[in-house]
Structure formats: structure tokens, C-alpha cells
Design an enzyme around this catalytic site. Structure first.
Site, PDB file in Angstrom:
ATOM      1  N   LYS A 109       0.827  -1.210   0.000  1.00  0.00           N
ATOM      2  CA  LYS A 109       0.000   0.000   0.000  1.00  0.00           C
ATOM      3  C   LYS A 109       0.865   1.265   0.000  1.00  0.00           C
ATOM      4  O   LYS A 109       0.631   2.184  -0.772  1.00  0.00           O
ATOM      5  CB  LYS A 109      -0.950   0.026   1.219  1.00  0.00           C
ATOM      6  CG  LYS A 109      -1.924  -1.140   1.265  1.00  0.00           C
ATOM      7  CD  LYS A 109      -2.970  -0.975   2.359  1.00  0.00           C
ATOM      8  CE  LYS A 109      -2.410  -1.063   3.762  1.00  0.00           C
ATOM      9  NZ  LYS A 109      -1.886  -2.403   4.135  1.00  0.00           N
ATOM     10  N   ARG A 122      -9.701   0.618   9.050  1.00  0.00           N
ATOM     11  CA  ARG A 122      -9.302  -0.772   9.287  1.00  0.00           C
ATOM     12  C   ARG A 122     -10.382  -1.538  10.037  1.00  0.00           C
ATOM     13  O   ARG A 122     -10.199  -2.734  10.295  1.00  0.00           O
ATOM     14  CB  ARG A 122      -8.024  -0.789  10.113  1.00  0.00           C
ATOM     15  CG  ARG A 122      -6.753  -1.059   9.301  1.00  0.00           C
ATOM     16  CD  ARG A 122      -5.626  -0.942  10.270  1.00  0.00           C
ATOM     17  NE  ARG A 122      -4.417  -1.614   9.972  1.00  0.00           N
ATOM     18  CZ  ARG A 122      -3.321  -1.016   9.501  1.00  0.00           C
ATOM     19  NH1 ARG A 122      -3.351   0.229   9.141  1.00  0.00           N
ATOM     20  NH2 ARG A 122      -2.208  -1.690   9.385  1.00  0.00           N
ATOM     21  N   ARG A 134      11.310  -1.478  10.668  1.00  0.00           N
ATOM     22  CA  ARG A 134      10.249  -1.169  11.635  1.00  0.00           C
ATOM     23  C   ARG A 134      10.256  -2.189  12.770  1.00  0.00           C
ATOM     24  O   ARG A 134      10.437  -3.373  12.536  1.00  0.00           O
ATOM     25  CB  ARG A 134       8.886  -1.197  10.933  1.00  0.00           C
ATOM     26  CG  ARG A 134       8.466   0.138  10.385  1.00  0.00           C
ATOM     27  CD  ARG A 134       7.278   0.006   9.488  1.00  0.00           C
ATOM     28  NE  ARG A 134       6.110  -0.629  10.108  1.00  0.00           N
ATOM     29  CZ  ARG A 134       4.917  -0.687   9.535  1.00  0.00           C
ATOM     30  NH1 ARG A 134       4.733  -0.151   8.353  1.00  0.00           N
ATOM     31  NH2 ARG A 134       3.911  -1.269  10.136  1.00  0.00           N
ATOM     32  N   ARG A 189      11.494  -6.207   4.767  1.00  0.00           N
ATOM     33  CA  ARG A 189      11.247  -4.793   4.419  1.00  0.00           C
ATOM     34  C   ARG A 189      12.201  -3.854   5.176  1.00  0.00           C
ATOM     35  O   ARG A 189      12.429  -4.007   6.357  1.00  0.00           O
ATOM     36  CB  ARG A 189       9.790  -4.468   4.772  1.00  0.00           C
ATOM     37  CG  ARG A 189       9.383  -3.058   4.487  1.00  0.00           C
ATOM     38  CD  ARG A 189       7.900  -2.956   4.357  1.00  0.00           C
ATOM     39  NE  ARG A 189       7.181  -3.079   5.625  1.00  0.00           N
ATOM     40  CZ  ARG A 189       5.855  -2.947   5.718  1.00  0.00           C
ATOM     41  NH1 ARG A 189       5.129  -2.721   4.634  1.00  0.00           N
ATOM     42  NH2 ARG A 189       5.254  -3.068   6.876  1.00  0.00           N
ATOM     43  N   ARG A 236      -0.563  -9.188  13.313  1.00  0.00           N
ATOM     44  CA  ARG A 236      -1.139  -8.167  12.424  1.00  0.00           C
ATOM     45  C   ARG A 236      -2.016  -8.807  11.359  1.00  0.00           C
ATOM     46  O   ARG A 236      -3.075  -8.285  10.999  1.00  0.00           O
ATOM     47  CB  ARG A 236      -0.018  -7.334  11.784  1.00  0.00           C
ATOM     48  CG  ARG A 236       0.641  -6.396  12.791  1.00  0.00           C
ATOM     49  CD  ARG A 236       2.026  -5.955  12.368  1.00  0.00           C
ATOM     50  NE  ARG A 236       2.040  -5.137  11.172  1.00  0.00           N
ATOM     51  CZ  ARG A 236       3.138  -4.884  10.459  1.00  0.00           C
ATOM     52  NH1 ARG A 236       4.308  -5.386  10.828  1.00  0.00           N
ATOM     53  NH2 ARG A 236       3.064  -4.131   9.394  1.00  0.00           N
TER      54      ARG A 236
HETATM   55  P1  AMP Z   1       0.680   0.286   9.179  1.00  0.00           P
HETATM   56  O1  AMP Z   1       1.856   1.188   8.988  1.00  0.00           O
HETATM   57  O2  AMP Z   1      -0.505   0.732   8.392  1.00  0.00           O
HETATM   58  O3  AMP Z   1       1.022  -1.168   8.948  1.00  0.00           O
HETATM   59  O4  AMP Z   1       0.263   0.411  10.717  1.00  0.00           O
HETATM   60  C1  AMP Z   1       1.134   0.017  11.763  1.00  0.00           C
HETATM   61  C2  AMP Z   1       0.351  -0.199  13.043  1.00  0.00           C
HETATM   62  O5  AMP Z   1      -0.298   1.031  13.423  1.00  0.00           O
HETATM   63  C3  AMP Z   1      -0.788  -1.214  12.956  1.00  0.00           C
HETATM   64  O6  AMP Z   1      -0.333  -2.550  13.151  1.00  0.00           O
HETATM   65  C4  AMP Z   1      -1.712  -0.742  14.078  1.00  0.00           C
HETATM   66  O7  AMP Z   1      -1.209  -1.106  15.350  1.00  0.00           O
HETATM   67  C5  AMP Z   1      -1.583   0.782  13.956  1.00  0.00           C
HETATM   68  N1  AMP Z   1      -2.606   1.339  13.011  1.00  0.00           N
HETATM   69  C6  AMP Z   1      -2.356   1.985  11.836  1.00  0.00           C
HETATM   70  N2  AMP Z   1      -3.498   2.382  11.252  1.00  0.00           N
HETATM   71  C7  AMP Z   1      -4.507   1.965  12.069  1.00  0.00           C
HETATM   72  C8  AMP Z   1      -5.922   2.042  12.008  1.00  0.00           C
HETATM   73  N3  AMP Z   1      -6.555   2.629  10.969  1.00  0.00           N
HETATM   74  N4  AMP Z   1      -6.629   1.492  13.032  1.00  0.00           N
HETATM   75  C9  AMP Z   1      -6.025   0.916  14.086  1.00  0.00           C
HETATM   76  N5  AMP Z   1      -4.686   0.786  14.186  1.00  0.00           N
HETATM   77  C10 AMP Z   1      -3.924   1.306  13.207  1.00  0.00           C
END
Ligand code: AMP
Length: 207
Positions: A15, A90, A152, A124, A163
Site C-alpha cells: 500500500k 481498518r 520497523r 522490508r 497483524r
Molecule cells: P501500518 O503502517 O498501516 O502497517 O500500521 C502500523 C500499526 O499502526 C498497525 O499494526 C496498528 O497497530 C496501527 N494502526 C495503523 N493504522 C490503524 C488504524 N486505521 N486502526 C487501528 N490501528 C492502526
């Protein structure tokens, strides 16, 4: 396109990488809740302190926190013609809250099977100077940036499994929700970055 676009898909689907092409095509700013949260964590703000444990254990941050964050972001002047959401919504409650505050014109779902996800995420790496995302095997970094790449904290095998479980339980049902609204476009996310980019561009141009 007047409204906002949602980039949808499991963690590691690409994404963040594919967001670049949509930003280029539409001029809409990218709004990544993951990036916003990581920035809050590194600045140790109140939000960051609240979000940190959820993120590090691979769970979703509570809906009210995320919805508040998005409401504030959509009040910024650059969001007036819609934005590109990456990693939001989400959950169904997040999508419901979004429908009250913004119009979503298209949801681009990047589909990648579970068995590919762990390898994609564990390999990554990010260049902190440019934000560019690499992969140790699938998109090797140039030698001159190799030394400064970071990984990360949540990109390890155990957290990825959590996740993925959160994705299947809480996020995936949203695909049907948007499909019922007639705005879901699915894209095969398993090709090369360029191939997937071409499919993403096609899907965006349909709306
Ligand atoms: P991402 O970078 O999108 O993979 O997000 C990393 C982490 O941030 C996720 O595993 C969640 O813990 C948190 N997170 C990001 N976006 C959301 C969302 N829309 N709702 C809830 N948690 C989020």
C-alpha cells in the site's frame, strides 16, 4: 475525482509503495495512519504513548483514537479535495465514522495471499532520509543507502502473525462492506512493483 480514495489490503501488500503512483495521478495527499502513529511514537506525544504498545504487539489502536486523528487531519487545508487513505479505515466503526465526514469515491484493494506476507514484511527496510521502501530480496537497496536503512520494530515474524490475524478478523470484512457500495476495485498485488502499479493506475482511472 472529487472524493477520497482508500488503499486497502493486508499488511505488506504494498500500500505504501503504490500510494506514490496514486498521489502522482491525482494530486491528493497521502494520509497514512501508520505513519502518523509512528511519528507520534518517536516524538513521545500523548498519542504516541497510548498507541505504542498496541503497535508493537501487532494489535489495532482503538477506534476512537484513530477517528480523532483522522478528523483533525481532514480539517487541514490540503484535504479539501479529498485524500488518499493508506491503512485507514481498518474496522467497520472506522469506515462508518469516515462516511460521516468524507466522501469515498474508490477503494483500491491490493490482494496478496497470506503465505507471501511474512517474507515481504520481514525483509522490508526503509531509508529514513527519503522514506523510500526497499526489500532485501525483492527490491534491493542501492549500495550507498544500505548502511542507513532501518527496519520497523513491528516488522518481525511474531508481530506480523498478530497483524495478519487482526487483518482477517477486523479489517477484511470491510472489503465486502465497500463492495456492497459498488466502489471496490481489486488488484492482484503479487506481480512486480511496476505491474501492480499499472493495475492500480487503471483502477484509479475508472473513477
Ligand atoms: P501500518 O503502517 O498501516 O502497517 O500500521 C502500523 C500499526 O499502526 C498497525 O499494526 C496498528 O497497530 C496501527 N494502526 C495503523 N493504522 C490503524 C488504524 N486505521 N486502526 C487501528 N490501528 C492502526
Amino acid at each position: 475525482m472529487k472524493g477520497s480514495i482508500v488503499l486497502f489490503g493486508p499488511p505488506g501488500a504494498g500500500k505504501g509503495t503504490q500510494a506514490e503512483i496514486i498521489v502522482e495521478l491525482t494530486g491528493k495527499p497521502q494520509v497514512s495512519t501508520g505513519e502518523m502513529l509512528r511519528s507520534a511514537v518517536s516524538k513521545r506525544t500523548e498519542l504516541g504513548l497510548e498507541a505504542k504498545e498496541y503497535m508493537e504487539s501487532g494489535r489495532l489502536v482503538p477506534d476512537q483514537v484513530i477517528i480523532g486523528l483522522i478528523e483533525d487531519r481532514l480539517n487541514e487545508p490540503d484535504a479539501i479535495n479529498g485524500v488518499l487513505f493508506d491503512g485507514f479505515p481498518r474496522t467497520i466503526p472506522q469506515a462508518e465514522a469516515l462516511s460521516e465526514i468524507a466522501e469515498v469515491s474508490a477503494v483500491i484493494s491490493i490482494e496478496v495471499p497470506d503465505e507471501d506476507i511474512v517474507d515481504r514484511i520481514v525483509g522490508r527496510r526503509m531509508d529514513p532520509e527519503t522514506g523510500e521502501i526497499y526489500h532485501v530480496s525483492f527490491r534491493p537497496p542501492p549500495p550507498d543507502v544500505k548502511g542507513r536503512l532501518v527496519q520497523r520494530k513491528d516488522d518481525n515474524e511474531d508481530t506480523v502473525r498478530m497483524r495478519l490475524a487482526a487483518y482477517h478478523k477486523q479489517t477484511k470484512p470491510l472489503g465486502d462492506w465497500y463492495n456492497n457500495l459498488g466502489i471496490l476495485e481489486t488488484v492482484d498485488g503479487t506481480g512486480s512493483i511496476q505491474e501492480v502499479g499499472e493495475s492500480v493506475a487503471k483502477a484509479v482511472k475508472l473513477h
